[in-house]
Design a protein around this motif. Structure first.
Motif, PDB file in Angstrom:
ATOM      1  N   HIS A 177       0.808  -1.219   0.000  1.00  0.00           N
ATOM      2  CA  HIS A 177       0.000   0.000   0.000  1.00  0.00           C
ATOM      3  C   HIS A 177       0.842   1.269   0.000  1.00  0.00           C
ATOM      4  O   HIS A 177       0.297   2.378  -0.151  1.00  0.00           O
ATOM      5  N   ARG A 205      -5.767  -6.461   3.308  1.00  0.00           N
ATOM      6  CA  ARG A 205      -5.074  -5.197   3.082  1.00  0.00           C
ATOM      7  C   ARG A 205      -4.578  -5.095   1.636  1.00  0.00           C
ATOM      8  O   ARG A 205      -4.755  -4.061   0.975  1.00  0.00           O
ATOM      9  N   VAL A 209      -5.480  -2.605  -2.196  1.00  0.00           N
ATOM     10  CA  VAL A 209      -4.534  -2.002  -3.144  1.00  0.00           C
ATOM     11  C   VAL A 209      -4.825  -2.492  -4.559  1.00  0.00           C
ATOM     12  O   VAL A 209      -4.826  -1.707  -5.518  1.00  0.00           O
TER      13      VAL A 209
END
Length: 309
Positions: A177, A205, A209
């Motif tokens: 990220h 997570r 992205v």
């Protein structure tokens, strides 16, 4: 899709042109069912603050032997990726390569380093183009440099001038990220050395992205040592511990099980496979990352045979 392995990474001159290396590549395809191989030519700089990257010493495979292995892999109907990678001769991890943000007289500078890095990458991009390689990975885990967005975009543009295939860059774990220039690449790529028990959180997570940039994703490196405690810190190659083949095996099972549920993951370049065949009686006494003739090899074969990726 990429069912891959990193083969003999950073090997010295003379390793890839051996009969043993070809035998080992054959054995890898047979035992793991991998059909994608990553070769990683070694670019050496003296320290993390040196400006010059050398790729012509005895510490780096010659162009001739690299080309020979690319061609050999192609005869096996393998997809081939090239990942030219910087390492420091003094042993400092490449992620720490860095310089003053503002140029200072008599001190090493980002501009000089990026000039050398561009030459290094472009050299192998030309080989990738000439030999019909399927993926070019413009370096690996250069964490302290990744904020230099302008320079990285220039590196990628220089590569594209000589290589017409897909181009990506391999960031480090937990950094997916933080890279702001994925838009100039064809794929998001990282090193997936994530601890056991944390895969779902990290994949959530990374997925954010992937959705933001609308790019396919590849773990160009991922692996765990066969060493007690490694599953908790799979990125720590300096970890001391007793041999634990089961810990490596279980880590791979968890990794693949988590990843097969994510359709945006295009595959893996597992870390890693040696340049010569290690007999099982010897392999099962080794606690390092490679998985040849260890129980983890069967887990890998099982998932690669499923052809999910």
């Amino acid at each position: 899709m990429y069912r891959g392995v990193n083969f003999a990474p950073f090997c010295r001159r003379g390793v890839l042109n051996s009969a043993e290396a070809r035998e080992s590549l054959d054995y890898m395809t047979e035992k793991t069912k991998a059909d994608f191989v990553i070769f990683s030519p070694n670019g050496l700089q003296d320290t993390a603050h040196s400006e010059e990257i050398c790729y012509t010493s005895e510490g780096t495979c010659s162009d001739e032997e690299l080309i020979g292995m690319i061609r050999y892999a192609k005869t096996k109907n393998m997809t081939v990726g090239i990942k030219p990678t910087v390492n420091c001769r003094n042993g400092v991890w490449r992620a720490y390569v860095s310089f003053f943000e503002q140029d200072v007289v008599c001190e090493p500078k980002w501009g000089n380093w990026f000039e050398s890095y561009t030459d290094f990458q472009s050299h192998y991009a030309r080989i990738a183009q000439e030999e019909g390689c399927d993926l070019f990975i413009a370096g690996c885990e250069m964490v302290m440099s990744e904020h230099r967005e302008k320079e990285w975009r220039q590196v990628i543009a220089a590569i594209r001038k000589v290589y017409g295939g897909p181009v990506t860059y391999n960031t480090d774990k937990y950094q997916e990220h933080n890279v702001k220039w994925w838009d100039c690449l064809d794929m998001i790529t990282s090193s997936g050395y994530y601890p056991a028990g944390g895969w779902e959180k990290e994949l959530d997570r990374i997925e954010a992205v992937v959705k933001k940039f609308d790019k396919p994703f590849l773990f160009a490196e991922t692996g765990c040592m066969a060493r007690k405690g490694s599953a908790g810190v799979p990125n720590d190659w300096s970890l001391r511990g007793e041999l634990d083949l089961e810990e490596q095996e279980k880590w791979y099972e968890e990794m693949f099980s988590a990843c097969e549920k994510r359709s945006w993951i295009q595959g893996f370049g597992l870390w890693d496979w040696p340049a010569n065949v290690i007999p099982e009686r010897k392999a099962v006494r080794d606690s390092g990352y490679w998985f040849m003739n260890k129980p983890a090899q069967e887990v890998i074969r099982h998932y690669y045979e499923k052809k999910i990726w």
